[in-house]
Design an enzyme around this catalytic site. Structure first.
Site: not given
Length: 627
Positions: A34, A102
């Site tokens: 992420h 993301c």
């Protein structure tokens, strides 16, 4: 003053990926990444829409790595305008684990700020994951949750999936086999039974069940077990596989109830009743028994019993208009149309220049097979600008902007944006085209048709234009243009009909492959239900295509139309399209084209015509035999 840009990298697996990936996937994956971008004193990231926080205070904790991306000269106010525009693409609803996540967001932001991509090992993670057997086995489940993915799927070797799973612990083996066999509904097709009631329920609730009675101390069982797994998984949900280890204390009631004396023993159940059984590790008998049971529940489509050589030789690739050779004319024409009273502001003209430069960069990348420009490089306001221009211009003058969009959606990330288009740009263009006169809007109609064809070059956008939101507009465009007096319109409309047929054939093939014995509703592309596609909508399209075939005098256009018919009806379950073609006497029409008017002369087109005729005859005969 230059502003520092930092990429924060987190591991969502908290170290589990590094520890377990080799055992489950056969490949080392160090983290489930992420990322977020820290700039102007804030940490920007994508999840439930675009969010920001004080750096290091998000719910992800502290990053595992901080990567210096360089510095940016872009003012903060310009960056915040860019964030506002990005919120149209990176919405909460648009999140996709593989395609719009993301890391895509962070990459676009870094491209905008410093002109650099984030590290490739982060952006390539979905591709790396899906290239493993375990990743491919999870793909249907992921697509069921998030929709179809633009990532190309490599062929899955179930044997490799089983082998990869078996390299881990017994618990991992059971888990991986279940996940690998999960269909689009998320229901596993390979189960483990440990008590009598559980086994009886599995047999009752599934039309076709193969039960493998095994034992931990049985060498032949260990030999046949992976073969049983592979045979069941390769049937893609047409049969339920159940394993019972009768050497366990908890399974003794099952052993007595079914009279198991030897292992391995296989029993086969059809709609709750025992159909057959045998003992021993006989691969040939196992395969034969499984195939016989499946055929009893799912008789082969009559088309599957014949070989259609010319149809099978048809390309499964949509017909696209990919030219990027002459980029300047549409932009020059567009600027001239926007000069008198309804022009663009200076900043909008600069954004138009940026779109033109980006397309030139895309053309160069495709020509030289080098890295294509990112979505972030396209600028902050490209889509709102194009939407505004369409609103400013009457339909007959929209051809330059439609040509620009036609070129833009060649890029998969741009196509992805239009597949989540809240402004319904394509729908409005299709509707406008369906009501226009070909004589008044020849160029615009041509570009609208090419734009529609190019939508099928991307799996997400192709699904979008056939979704319930868009398909009626697409149908009206197709039906109106198939009978146009303009040759170019009819040819491009025939290409569009072919592309629709390719998508329907692809969807039907997926439905056939994942259809479960319990006859769950068909799914398309990993869980996106295309309600109504096989009903009246298809019938109306087919009716228009047959009408066009009757009147068409070009063999090239006829070839595309006939190929589209073949895709529409091959292995059609309902036979409704076949009934229509029989009623409209397409068989006779094709005979006239081949024998009387001699419009069709090419050997491969003649062969395809005859195969379409055979498809109709075979299906009609099948219906009569069951009436």
């Amino acid at each position: 003053m230059p502003e520092k840009v930092t990429l924060f990298v987190y591991d969502l697996s908290q170290g589990m990926a590094r520890a377990m990936s080799m055992g489950l996937m056969g490949r080392q994956i160090d983290a489930i990444y992420h990322t977020s971008v820290v700039v102007f004193g804030h940490e920007f990231f994508y999840g439930q829409g675009i969010m920001s926080a004080i750096p290091g205070t998000t719910h992800h904790g502290q990053p595992m790595e901080r990567i210096d991306m360089g510095t940016t000269e872009i003012p903060q106010e310009v960056f915040m305008e860019f964030m506002d525009e990005m919120r149209q693409t990176y919405t909460a609803d648009a999140y996709h684990l593989l395609d719009n996540n993301c890391n895509n967001f962070s990459n676009d932001v870094c491209q905008f700020l410093v002109g650099k991509s984030i590290p490739a090992h982060i952006t390539s993670l979905p591709t790396d994951f899906l290239s493993t057997p375990f990743g491919q086995s999870l793909r249907p489940m992921i697509e069921n949750m998030f929709g179809p993915s633009r990532h190309q799927q490599a062929p899955l070797s179930v044997a490799a999936a089983v082998a990869a799973a078996a390299s881990g612990s017994p618990a991992a083996n059971a888990l991986a086999a279940n996940i690998a066999s999960a269909g689009a509904s998320g229901t596993a097709i390979l189960s483990y039974a440990t008590d009598l009631t559980q086994l009886q329920n599995l047999i009752r609730d599934n039309a076709a069940v193969a039960v493998f009675f095994t034992s931990a101390t049985c060498p032949p069982c260990h030999t046949i077990a992976p073969i049983f797994d592979e045979m069941i998984l390769l049937k893609n949900g047409q049969i339920k596989g159940v394993k019972v280890d009768v050497s366990m204390p908890m399974t003794q009631e099952i052993k007595r109830a079914y009279g198991i004396q030897l292992t391995p023993t296989f029993m086969f159940f059809l709609k709750g009743d025992k159909d057959s059984e045998f003992s021993g590790a006989n691969q040939a008998e196992l395969r034969s028994s499984i195939d016989s049971l499946i055929y009893a529940v799912h008789p082969a489509h009559p088309h599957a019993r014949r070989e259609f050589k010319n149809y099978n030789n048809l390309s499964g690739t949509p017909i696209l208009f990919l030219s990027l050779d002459n980029l300047d004319p549409p932009f020059t024409k567009l600027r001239s149309l926007l000069t008198s009273g309804n022009g663009l502001s200076e900043s909008e003209l600069k954004q138009l220049d940026k779109i033109q430069a980006w397309l030139k960069k895309l053309a160069e990348a495709k020509k030289n097979n080098t890295t294509e420009p990112s979505l972030g490089e396209l600028g902050a306001t490209w889509k709102p600008l194009l939407t505004k221009i369409i609103g400013l211009l009457p339909y007959e003058n929209q051809f330059p902007v439609l040509d620009i969009i036609r070129m833009l959606i060649i890029h998969d990330r741009v196509a992805e944006v239009y597949s989540k288009d809240g402004n319904l740009t394509l729908v409005k263009a299709f509707d406008a085209a369906a009501t226009q006169s070909a004589e008044l809007s020849k160029s615009t109609l041509t570009l609208t048709l090419r734009l529609a064809c190019n939508a099928f070059g991307d799996p997400l956008l192709g699904t979008y234009v056939l979704s319930s939101k868009t398909r009626e507009s697409l149908k009206h465009l197709l039906v109106n243009m198939l009978l146009s007096s303009v040759d170019q319109h009819r040819q491009t409309a025939a290409s569009l009909a072919f592309n629709i047929g390719v998508k329907i054939a692809e969807a039907r093939d997926k439905i056939t492959n994942v259809k479960e014995a319990s006859h769950n509703p068909p799914v398309f592309g990993g869980g996106l239900l295309l309600e109504g596609l096989e009903g009246d909508w298809t019938i109306e399209c087919l009716s228009a295509i047959v009408n066009a075939i009757e009147k068409e005098g070009s063999e090239d256009i006829l070839h595309r139309l006939i190929a589209s018919v073949a895709n529409f009806i091959y292995k059609e379950e309902s036979f409704s399209g076949i009934e229509l073609l029989s009623t409209l006497d397409l068989i006779g029409t094709l005979d006239k084209k081949m024998q009387q008017t001699k419009v069709i002369n090419s050997e491969n087109v003649i062969g395809l015509c005859k195969e379409v005729q055979d498809m109709i005859r075979i299906s009609v005969a099948e219906q009569r035999s069951h009436s």
